[in-house]
Design an enzyme around this catalytic site. Structure first.
Site, PDB file in Angstrom:
ATOM      1  N   CYS A   8       2.977   4.245  12.534  1.00  0.00           N
ATOM      2  CA  CYS A   8       3.660   4.141  13.821  1.00  0.00           C
ATOM      3  C   CYS A   8       5.016   3.470  13.621  1.00  0.00           C
ATOM      4  CB  CYS A   8       2.825   3.316  14.797  1.00  0.00           C
ATOM      5  SG  CYS A   8       1.230   4.072  15.182  1.00  0.00           S
ATOM      6  N   CYS A 432      -6.623   4.351   2.345  1.00  0.00           N
ATOM      7  CA  CYS A 432      -5.775   3.289   2.898  1.00  0.00           C
ATOM      8  C   CYS A 432      -6.469   2.703   4.115  1.00  0.00           C
ATOM      9  CB  CYS A 432      -4.408   3.845   3.312  1.00  0.00           C
ATOM     10  SG  CYS A 432      -3.345   2.593   4.089  1.00  0.00           S
ATOM     11  N   CYS A 492       2.121  -3.053  -2.338  1.00  0.00           N
ATOM     12  CA  CYS A 492       0.746  -2.598  -2.135  1.00  0.00           C
ATOM     13  C   CYS A 492       0.655  -1.202  -2.738  1.00  0.00           C
ATOM     14  CB  CYS A 492       0.382  -2.561  -0.655  1.00  0.00           C
ATOM     15  SG  CYS A 492      -1.293  -1.905  -0.384  1.00  0.00           S
ATOM     16  N   CYS A 495      -3.756   2.529  -2.878  1.00  0.00           N
ATOM     17  CA  CYS A 495      -4.219   3.916  -2.840  1.00  0.00           C
ATOM     18  C   CYS A 495      -4.052   4.628  -4.182  1.00  0.00           C
ATOM     19  CB  CYS A 495      -3.510   4.682  -1.729  1.00  0.00           C
ATOM     20  SG  CYS A 495      -1.724   4.692  -1.876  1.00  0.00           S
TER      21      CYS A 495
END
Length: 536
Positions: A8, A432, A492, A495
């Protein structure tokens, strides 16, 4: 990557009273600075096309906060293609402060009630507020169970946004005296595990913009004279007229408070360590014109192309004859990488695929509809592709549906002689839990071929054969940090590594591994985590 939902996007703007007039104002003046908000949301529309909304603040109106939100694009929700209707809407939403949101659903359904901002009305002005956020709480299920445990609470929606709304409201209601918003954030977010960047607007005219302690989600801001503006991406601020030098990234674990009397202040609300920025922002999600946490998205993608070129030279299996070998990007996010790769290898980069920009985005559709959508989304140019050895550059392969359909069209419609897929990202081997729509392992194609993400010639060729390519190569994990120019431990990369920056994220991954092959949906994964933690 067109197979997954975007995150978003959040935007906010505030023109303080009694401090002059910002040159960024429209001719309608500071009292209608809210007119700039739809323009900002358009600039981050890439982050969500399911729904859009804004809340505005006007101290001179009985209805201090006014919210408009609906399912649809920014243009559709605010009628921007109809001058009279758009003008009427913006007059009704006039205010000297506004927050806004564009949405895709990673948690919750696809109807208007899930669109943000969420507004909480109250007779006390300070407890009447609206807020929106980008991210996902990985311990959402646990927070939900704890909130409902006493039997006195009720949730109407299946979304972590409502959880955050109630947690903020509860902190404010439990206090017998006025408490500072920094303290509200400290107490509210202490139990959060996950990613969030949020914006709050109160009926007293306070605005709060905050970023999670790991900085997983981006948040940029500008403070210039009487004007404050913030957005998930710098491009929204750049297009207002601010320079790159004026735009800053909000430090992780910090919040900005805008008060109508006291103006601007920034404070830390949570303990921070090394940041864990989502690397997908630079690889795919962010607008190529954005700069996030001091790193240009465009330059990061060009360095990914350099990494691809270096790997291609080392591989030395595909003839790089510029007379019959061309590089073709999959529009649009892989173009910078493809251009850079072509430049490094001294072979042509050609637009062999033309994207139909009116066909919609393939990740809007699910299941078999996604494959049909992919076929309609790209038109292969036979004049470019026929008889050529094509090196097809893609930013990532997640579920393989789009790539499978695309390769078939390039070969049979475009007439390509050979197709060699080069992926500017490592294989996605793990879900994720921080706001990207891939929360079960069985959704992903890579775990079927790459155990623990280990790349071998055999496994990559097996995937190439199954997709219908002559060859396929991914970038290794180490290439990502080099391209983004940040230390690997500041990103990060869960994934692509299976190593998560939060405890609940890691726990969810173990549950997802245990559920692999059982047809267990992502909702049950979160419920299992809640049950496990509540029993401890």
């Amino acid at each position: 990557m067109s197979e997954i939902h975007h995150e978003c996007g959040v935007a906010a703007i505030y023109h303080l009273s009694g401090r002059g007039r910002s040159p960024m104002c429209t001719e309608d003046g500071p009292r209608q600075i809210s007119r700039l908000l739809p323009r900002m949301l358009l600039d981050i529309q890439n982050r969500g096309q399911l729904a859009a909304g804004i809340t505005t603040f006007d101290p001179d109106q009985p209805r201090l906060l006014r919210t408009r939100k609906d399912v649809g694009t920014v243009t559709e929700v605010f009628r921007l293609n109809h001058r009279a209707k758009a003008e009427s809407l913006m007059k009704s939403l006039a205010g000297r402060a506004a927050i806004g949101h564009v949405r895709y659903a990673t948690c919750g359904q696809d109807d208007r009630s899930y669109a943000q901002p969420f507004e909480r009305k109250h007779i006390h002005k300070r407890k009447w507020f609206s807020f929106c956020f980008n991210g996902q709480l990985s311990n959402y299920g646990l927070l939900k169970e704890r909130l409902l445990a006493d039997g006195d609470h009720h949730l109407t929606l299946d979304t972590d946004t409502e959880i955050i709304l109630h947690e903020l409201a509860r902190q404010m209601s439990q206090s017998q005296s006025r408490i500072d918003w920094i303290d509200v954030l400290k107490q509210t977010t202490a139990g959060f595990d996950g990613a969030y960047s949020l914006a709050v607007l109160t009926a007293e005219g306070e605005m709060i913009v905050a970023r999670d302690p790991l900085g997983i989600k981006p948040m940029c801001y500008v403070h210039e004279g009487p004007l404050f503006a913030a957005a998930s991406e710098s491009v929204a601020l750049l297009n207002l007229g601010f320079s790159n030098e004026q735009i800053k990234s909000l430090p992780p674990g910090h919040a900005i408070i805008i008060d109508p009397e006291d103006g601007f202040r920034m404070e830390r609300f949570a303990e921070t360590s090394d940041p864990k920025h989502c690397f997908f922002e630079w690889v795919y999600f962010a607008n190529v014109a954005s700069t996030l946490d001091d790193q240009s998205v465009y330059l990061s993608r060009t360095r990914l192309g350099e990494e691809l070129a270096r790997a291609e030279r080392e591989l030395d299996r595909v003839p790089l004859d510029p007379t019959d070998t061309i590089i073709v990007p999959v529009p649009d996010t892989s173009k910078a990488a493809a251009d850079s790769m072509a430049f490094q290898l001294s072979i042509p980069c050609r637009e062999g695929l033309i994207r139909n920009r009116y066909a919609g985005r393939t990740f809007i559709e699910g299941g078999t509809a996604r494959k049909a959508k992919a076929a309609a989304k790209y038109t292969p140019l036979r004049e470019v592709l026929e008889g050529k050895r094509v090196i097809l550059v893609e930013d990532s392969i997640v579920r393989s549906t789009t790539m499978n359909a695309l390769l078939d069209r390039i070969r049979h419609v475009g007439g390509a002689r050979e197709i060699h897929v080069r992926v500017a990202c490592p294989p996605i081997i793990a879900p994720c839990f921080y706001g990207i729509d891939m929360s079960t392992i069985d959704q992903l194609i890579a775990p079927k071929y790459f155990k623990n993400g280990v790349l071998t010639d055999e496994s990559q060729q097996r995937l190439a054969d199954d997709l219908g390519a002559d060859s396929l190569r991914y970038l290794p994990v180490e290439a990502i940090a080099r391209a983004i120019s940040k230390p690997a431990n500041h990103l990060c990369q869960a994934c692509v590594t299976g190593k998560y920056p939060t405890a609940c994220g890691q726990h969810l991954y173990q549950i997802a591994m245990d559920n692999r092959g059982t047809k267990m949906d992502s909702k049950r994964t979160y419920e299992q985590l809640a049950a496990a933690l509540l029993s401890e």
